[in-house]
Motif scaffolding. Structure first.
Motif, PDB file in Angstrom:
ATOM      1  N   ILE A 185       1.093   4.482  -2.521  1.00 44.12           N
ATOM      2  CA  ILE A 185       0.979   5.870  -2.063  1.00 44.12           C
ATOM      3  C   ILE A 185       1.980   6.676  -2.815  1.00 44.12           C
ATOM      4  O   ILE A 185       2.019   7.805  -3.217  1.00 44.12           O
ATOM      5  CB  ILE A 185       0.484   5.851  -0.469  1.00 44.12           C
ATOM      6  CG1 ILE A 185      -0.598   5.259  -0.134  1.00 44.12           C
ATOM      7  CG2 ILE A 185       0.482   7.601  -0.318  1.00 44.12           C
ATOM      8  CD1 ILE A 185      -0.796   5.344   1.242  1.00 44.12           C
ATOM      9  N   ALA A 186       3.255   6.081  -2.183  1.00 46.08           N
ATOM     10  CA  ALA A 186       4.607   7.069  -2.582  1.00 46.08           C
ATOM     11  C   ALA A 186       4.445   7.397  -4.391  1.00 46.08           C
ATOM     12  O   ALA A 186       4.710   8.248  -4.983  1.00 46.08           O
ATOM     13  CB  ALA A 186       5.716   6.120  -2.377  1.00 46.08           C
ATOM     14  N   ILE A 192       0.921  -1.205   0.016  1.00 44.69           N
ATOM     15  CA  ILE A 192       0.141   0.109   0.163  1.00 44.69           C
ATOM     16  C   ILE A 192       0.824   1.244   0.066  1.00 44.69           C
ATOM     17  O   ILE A 192       0.629   2.075  -0.788  1.00 44.69           O
ATOM     18  CB  ILE A 192      -0.885   0.041   1.216  1.00 44.69           C
ATOM     19  CG1 ILE A 192      -1.758  -1.103   1.340  1.00 44.69           C
ATOM     20  CG2 ILE A 192      -1.745   1.324   1.162  1.00 44.69           C
ATOM     21  CD1 ILE A 192      -2.716  -1.537   2.458  1.00 44.69           C
ATOM     22  N   GLY A 193       1.754   1.314   0.866  1.00 50.02           N
ATOM     23  CA  GLY A 193       2.614   2.385   1.057  1.00 50.02           C
ATOM     24  C   GLY A 193       3.522   2.851  -0.227  1.00 50.02           C
ATOM     25  O   GLY A 193       3.546   3.944  -0.696  1.00 50.02           O
ATOM     26  N   GLU A 194       4.075   1.760  -1.034  1.00 56.58           N
ATOM     27  CA  GLU A 194       4.630   1.972  -2.208  1.00 56.58           C
ATOM     28  C   GLU A 194       3.371   2.485  -3.219  1.00 56.58           C
ATOM     29  O   GLU A 194       4.023   3.636  -4.258  1.00 56.58           O
ATOM     30  CB  GLU A 194       5.365   0.874  -3.026  1.00 56.58           C
ATOM     31  CG  GLU A 194       6.581   0.522  -2.233  1.00 56.58           C
ATOM     32  CD  GLU A 194       7.106  -1.015  -2.629  1.00 56.58           C
ATOM     33  OE1 GLU A 194       7.045  -1.374  -3.638  1.00 56.58           O
ATOM     34  OE2 GLU A 194       7.542  -1.646  -1.664  1.00 56.58           O
ATOM     35  N   MET A 210      10.586   9.624  -6.266  1.00 57.09           N
ATOM     36  CA  MET A 210       9.493   8.584  -6.074  1.00 57.09           C
ATOM     37  C   MET A 210      10.173   7.315  -5.914  1.00 57.09           C
ATOM     38  O   MET A 210       9.752   6.501  -5.019  1.00 57.09           O
ATOM     39  CB  MET A 210       8.543   8.493  -7.217  1.00 57.09           C
ATOM     40  CG  MET A 210       7.610   7.642  -7.437  1.00 57.09           C
ATOM     41  SD  MET A 210       6.858   7.289  -9.141  1.00 57.09           S
ATOM     42  CE  MET A 210       7.728   6.025  -9.764  1.00 57.09           C
ATOM     43  N   GLY A 260      11.915   7.025  -2.444  1.00 56.95           N
ATOM     44  CA  GLY A 260      10.722   6.824  -1.532  1.00 56.95           C
ATOM     45  C   GLY A 260      10.485   5.526  -1.658  1.00 56.95           C
ATOM     46  O   GLY A 260      10.044   4.924  -0.451  1.00 56.95           O
ATOM     47  N   MET A 261      10.203   4.645  -2.703  1.00 55.02           N
ATOM     48  CA  MET A 261       9.324   3.436  -2.819  1.00 55.02           C
ATOM     49  C   MET A 261      10.485   2.316  -2.331  1.00 55.02           C
ATOM     50  O   MET A 261      10.040   1.270  -1.759  1.00 55.02           O
ATOM     51  CB  MET A 261       9.156   3.139  -4.333  1.00 55.02           C
ATOM     52  CG  MET A 261       7.915   4.065  -4.626  1.00 55.02           C
ATOM     53  SD  MET A 261       7.712   3.691  -6.562  1.00 55.02           S
ATOM     54  CE  MET A 261       6.631   2.317  -6.665  1.00 55.02           C
ATOM     55  N   ALA A 278      10.253   2.294   1.425  1.00 55.82           N
ATOM     56  CA  ALA A 278       8.917   1.558   1.794  1.00 55.82           C
ATOM     57  C   ALA A 278       9.003   0.344   1.522  1.00 55.82           C
ATOM     58  O   ALA A 278       8.365  -0.545   2.281  1.00 55.82           O
ATOM     59  CB  ALA A 278       7.878   2.211   1.033  1.00 55.82           C
ATOM     60  N   SER A 284       2.089   7.280  -6.560  1.00 58.96           N
ATOM     61  CA  SER A 284       0.716   8.163  -6.859  1.00 58.96           C
ATOM     62  C   SER A 284       1.354   9.634  -6.690  1.00 58.96           C
ATOM     63  O   SER A 284       0.721  10.244  -7.631  1.00 58.96           O
ATOM     64  CB  SER A 284      -0.363   7.735  -5.970  1.00 58.96           C
ATOM     65  OG  SER A 284      -0.287   8.379  -4.597  1.00 58.96           O
ATOM     66  N   GLY A 285       2.052   9.752  -5.631  1.00 59.33           N
ATOM     67  CA  GLY A 285       2.559  11.116  -5.569  1.00 59.33           C
ATOM     68  C   GLY A 285       3.248  11.607  -6.642  1.00 59.33           C
ATOM     69  O   GLY A 285       3.117  12.610  -7.125  1.00 59.33           O
ATOM     70  N   GLY A 286       4.246  10.780  -6.962  1.00 60.34           N
ATOM     71  CA  GLY A 286       4.981  11.126  -8.144  1.00 60.34           C
ATOM     72  C   GLY A 286       3.936  11.117  -9.417  1.00 60.34           C
ATOM     73  O   GLY A 286       4.368  12.151 -10.204  1.00 60.34           O
TER      74      GLY A 286
END
Lengths: 324, 82
Positions: free
Chosen positions: A276-277, A272-274, A299, A302-303, A306, A279-281
């Motif tokens: 979200i990360a 889930i976290g990856e 991105m 961050g992934m 995570a 999706s921001g990018g």
């Protein structure tokens, strides 16, 4: 009252079939409901495109539905197959197959609803971009289905492998752990992949010129979001195909069951976290495509961070299988 | 199959290790993802500060990673020490 192997296999098949379909219905229903809600919202903004919106909603919902159809197939196989030649390990394996497919359908069902919903709202905003949005939605939600396909593959292997020669203890726990690892690990990646595809559909509706870049980065993000599910699949294959020595003690079996649980549950959060990360990018590459380089780099970093807890879970799962 | 007390305790330790690391991985995974998403948003708004923002994101993620590392430590203790 004495329970022989036949009785246990019957119990496992019916319980597994029920759980497969019961759990497997959760995700698709939520995803499709969300799509329908957003389609209604889009319709109120742009009643003139009602026909296109209705079509897009149905196509999106059909894709989200496929995860629960996999669960239906597994439930049918469990209810109507003849497993009478099996051992107690077979009973555990078919129960695990049901659990794997049931849990495995949750994430993909929920996740596939997100891009379909975003495609509907996007179409109301930019009716002329319907074709691009539909293409992006189809690609995005198809990738969302992969974790549930991993769970389906694991279920088929568990159902059709002959475990009659495997030692009952600890093989019963190994196959149960395998089912749980593949099924639970699919939840996070399914939802995460959907979050990425939703951001990309929204972005294309806002800035249709960025479609190529956005779809490319979406696919990159979704591919990385699948990794926790792939780690779950890896652990489940190890648990199914490794030969374990027969034992009288309880601990070796429970270690294998715990290994599957550890990898399965541990993959939910990173998946889930990856998503979200990523999706921001994706969202901000759609808004400012000229900074795609910096955004993609951050991105990806961050992934990767995570992902780390999924790797810890894999380390503990491997230690439970090979070390203790 | 006779189950002895020591065997049961060992089995519970293994199960505890798996559950500890499994559940402990959920929070950091989601939290770090949120941090990265917001960092991307901030870079999108102010691309000149990409370096500073990425650094801040990494520090924040490292802090939210800590509970995952606690889970890992507890899992390793349950497997190899207790």
């Amino acid at each position: 009252m004495t329970l022989n192997v036949h009785t246990w296999i019957g119990i496992a098949a019916f319980l597994g079939g029920g759980l497969a379909m019961g759990l497997g219905a959760i995700g698709a229903a939520i995803g499709e409901g969300y799509t329908a809600a957003q389609a209604n919202y889009a319709l109120s903004r742009d009643p003139k495109s009602a026909g296109d919106l209705f079509k897009t909603m149905l196509v999106g919902q059909a894709i989200a539905e496929s995860a629960s159809i996999f669960a239906l197939v597994i439930a049918m196989i469990l209810l109507f197959s003849d497993f009478s030649s099996g051992s107690l390990v077979t009973a555990s394996a078919i129960m695990a197959a049901g659990l794997s497919m049931g849990f495995g359908a949750v994430g993909s069902g929920v996740g596939s609803g997100f891009p379909a919903a975003a495609a509907c709202t996007g179409m109301a905003r930019q009716p002329a971009m319907g074709a691009r949005l539909t293409t992006n939605m189809l690609v995005g939600s198809a990738v969302c289905q992969t974790p549930s396909i991993f769970a389906l593959v694991t279920s088929f292997i568990l159902i059709f492998t002959d475990f009659s020669k495997a030692p009952v203890n600890p093989a019963w726990a190994a196959v149960m752990g395998a089912g749980l690892a593949a099924g639970l690990a699919a939840i996070g990646s399914g939802i995460g992949g959907g979050v990425v595809a939703q951001a990309s559909s929204e972005g294309i509706a806002r800035n249709p010129d960025s479609q190529k870049q956005v779809t490319n980065v979406m696919l990159l993000g979704q591919a990385i979001t699948q990794t926790p599910a792939i780690l779950g699949l890896l652990i489940s294959f190890i648990l199914i195909f490794k030969q374990f020595e027969a034992t009288d003690a309880l601990a070796p079996g429970i270690a294998l069951l715990a290994s599957g649980l550890c990898m399965g549950i541990g993959a939910i959060g990173p998946g889930i976290g990856e998503g979200i990360a990523s999706s921001g990018g994706v969202r901000w590459i759609a808004k400012s495509p000229s900074f795609a380089g910096e955004l993609t780099r951050t991105m990806l970093v961050g992934m990767a961070v995570a992902e780390s807890t999924a790797i810890y879970s894999m380390v503990i799962a491997l230690a439970l299988i090979f070390v203790v | 199959m006779a189950i002895e007390g020591a065997d049961l305790v060992k089995a519970a330790a293994f199960l505890g290790a798996g559950i500890s690391m499994g559940l402990g991985a959920i929070g950091p995974g989601v939290g770090e993802g949120m941090a990265a998403a917001k960092a991307c948003e901030a870079i999108g708004r102010n691309p000149k500060e990409a370096g500073l923002l990425t650094r801040t994101m990494l520090v924040g993620q490292a802090v939210s990673e800590s509970t995952g590392i606690y889970s890992l430590v507890i899992a390793l203790l349950l497997l190899f020490v207790v």
